[in-house]
Design a protein around this motif. Sequence first.
Motif, PDB file in Angstrom:
ATOM      1  N   VAL A   1       8.502  -2.087  -0.963  1.00 22.77           N
ATOM      2  CA  VAL A   1       7.089  -2.426  -1.152  1.00 22.77           C
ATOM      3  C   VAL A   1       6.038  -1.527  -0.442  1.00 22.77           C
ATOM      4  O   VAL A   1       5.232  -1.028  -0.704  1.00 22.77           O
TER       5      VAL A   1
ATOM      6  N   TYR B   1       3.461   1.189  -1.454  1.00 19.50           N
ATOM      7  CA  TYR B   1       2.145   0.899  -1.233  1.00 19.50           C
ATOM      8  C   TYR B   1       1.412   2.476  -0.337  1.00 19.50           C
ATOM      9  O   TYR B   1       0.509   3.041  -0.957  1.00 19.50           O
TER      10      TYR B   1
ATOM     11  N   ALA C   1       1.435   5.060  -3.080  1.00 25.21           N
ATOM     12  CA  ALA C   1       0.254   4.860  -3.876  1.00 25.21           C
ATOM     13  C   ALA C   1      -0.966   5.307  -3.418  1.00 25.21           C
ATOM     14  O   ALA C   1      -1.901   5.992  -3.997  1.00 25.21           O
ATOM     15  N   GLU C   2      -1.189   5.063  -1.825  1.00 24.18           N
ATOM     16  CA  GLU C   2      -2.584   5.313  -0.984  1.00 24.18           C
ATOM     17  C   GLU C   2      -2.624   6.838  -1.012  1.00 24.18           C
ATOM     18  O   GLU C   2      -3.717   7.393  -1.317  1.00 24.18           O
TER      19      GLU C   2
ATOM     20  N   GLU D   1       2.756  -0.126  -9.771  1.00 29.00           N
ATOM     21  CA  GLU D   1       2.119  -1.439  -9.563  1.00 29.00           C
ATOM     22  C   GLU D   1       0.695  -1.451  -8.678  1.00 29.00           C
ATOM     23  O   GLU D   1      -0.081  -1.965  -9.069  1.00 29.00           O
ATOM     24  N   TYR D   2       0.879  -0.557  -7.663  1.00 24.61           N
ATOM     25  CA  TYR D   2      -0.242  -0.468  -6.756  1.00 24.61           C
ATOM     26  C   TYR D   2      -1.351   0.395  -7.341  1.00 24.61           C
ATOM     27  O   TYR D   2      -2.363   0.048  -6.844  1.00 24.61           O
TER      28      TYR D   2
ATOM     29  N   LYS E   1       0.630  -3.211   6.322  1.00 16.74           N
ATOM     30  CA  LYS E   1       1.375  -3.296   4.925  1.00 16.74           C
ATOM     31  C   LYS E   1       2.452  -2.521   5.177  1.00 16.74           C
ATOM     32  O   LYS E   1       3.210  -2.425   4.019  1.00 16.74           O
TER      33      LYS E   1
END
Lengths: 396, 264
Positions: B99, B103, B106-107, B137-138, B217
């Motif tokens: 996860v 994340y 994705a950023e 998803e992100y 995160k």
Amino acid sequence: MATRQRRLSESPIVPVTDERRELRDAVAQLVGRYGRTYFQDVVKRGEQPDALWADLGAAGFLGAHVSEPYGGGGGFADTAVVIEECAAQGCPIQYLVISPTICSTILDHHASDAIKEEWLHGMADGSKRMCFGITEPDAGTNTHDLSTTATPHPDGGWRINGGKYWTTGATVADALIVVARDADIGPSGKPTLSLFIVEKDAPGLTIQPLDSALTTAEKSFTVFYDDVPVKPGNLIGEQGKGLQQLFAGLNPERIAAASLANGMALFALEKASQYAKDRTVWTQPIGAHQGVAHPLAKAYIDVQLARLMTMRAAELFDAGSPAAGEAANMAKLAAADACLQALDQAMQTHGGNGLSLEVGIADLYFLARMLKVAPVSREMVLNHIAQHSLGLPKSY
Amino acid sequence: MTKIVVLVKEVPDAAVQKQVDSSTGRLDRSGEKTLNPFDTHAIEAALQLKESGALDVDEVVAVTVGPSSAVKALHKAVSLGADRSIHLTDDALVGSDVVGTGYALAELIKRESPDLVLAGQQSDDGQSYAVGAAVAEYLGWPGLTQVIKLDVDGQTLTCERQAEYGYDTVKVTLPAVISVGDAINEPRYPSLKAIMGAKKKPLESLSLGDAEIDASKVGEAGRKAVWTGSQEPPAKAAGELIEDEDTAETVEKIVAWLDDRKLI
């Protein structure tokens, strides 16, 4: 997780750069798609490994060491990796020692821009091939006694007369580089040599097959030169400087021959160690017996030593070091001996199966055996080392 | 003009014996490393879209999250044909779970705003098969896994997914995140020029701060998966050997054996 067996050729003992490791992997991937069976089939049909050659050319692997404008940009150490890995994948392409190694290197170092422009791109991308004519029936190792002669022609250019044998790959080459004696004695008062490009369809050229025990794709030939015309632009470098210019190609040839031997040895040892692990007679795999394991281990050590010297010779050559010749000679001798030992022990490990073409080791034998006498004989290497490394009296 | 981001990862070479370090619960990633072989299929898919003209691709960007050594995987990715690469590396990333990795990726992807993100089906070490889905998803984009065929029609991709029961045909509109199965293509090998030039192609190295990624995160701080222990897989029971002395009798024994297990 995916697992794979490390190839023997990947040993971190032999010096690698990131690029050379990638190059070896890429060659292994390319040649691995063909493999030993493809190569044997080509040889059996009397053909050339054209598809493999074209792929190697397209990837830029046939001219790694030539100058960047002609498709290269690496060093001869890169080409040594290409040759070795091809052989380690079961495809010992003898032509790699000839067209890209001897011919491209001589042209790259000494030929006119016009010749380079005409030939080097194609030789690097695989679309053109050259072979090399030096050995004569009455002048083997002693290049000074060559009798094939180049006579200046009143209309310009030269006419070549004489004969060469053991010219490998003559029928599939687009042109031959010929080493010839100059008809006129130069200012030094001694006979001189020059290098010429002879096109494959030149009048007066007769090519006859020379039967041999070699199971290679490239056949050898006797080539007769009967007043063969050479146009003025096809002299390589300077007239009368042929002998000096030859050396640009001869050291790489030795390094390439050593790489070919090392690759074959790795192929054989890989096969033999797998067989010794799998083959169980009575209760244990035969590799558990020291009688089988130790000779294989010894053969591997000698191959690794030969590979180290070969890579060192290539690095010295790339650095322009005068020590390249000594290292290249030692590498060639060590590699040929180690390869024969590895092949012999690999066959022995396989028992009767060692002679089967399916295993694919026995049919490498004569190429390996040839490397004990060519491109320079074991004895001439020893003469050279005795004289130049040890300072012993000249023997010839 | 289309931009494709390909997600890549540095993994232990397949010839290296892999082990979990029981003190950290993480995979011991020492030893020889390489570009995740599954990612080469994603790179190949991107290059085929570019070269065939199916998409008007002007750039293929390889993106990775990993330690400093991961630049080698990026060099390999550009030697195979990516135009440039981005490396997110930061001590705070150590120990990221799927996860957290999703994340962070994705950023990075948001900074590039590509039209398509391609990934391999799995990493050869962590093997979650899930990073592509976490990224989708992100991003809030459609995400597809195990795609083994891609057909392009404008901004619509018709994808064939390999499933346990057969094949799904799914249409998605770009932008999307697609994990390709290894059956999709046969990856190319790099050319000499590409190998020699790999270190000359642009490589952007970013820390979490550079990429404005929330450090809480990712890494140990952000991880939700906890490793509790490991054990050897149970040993397989030894099979039963039936010596063939009398063939009729052997056949009877085999039939009886199968019958016992209600296999016939």
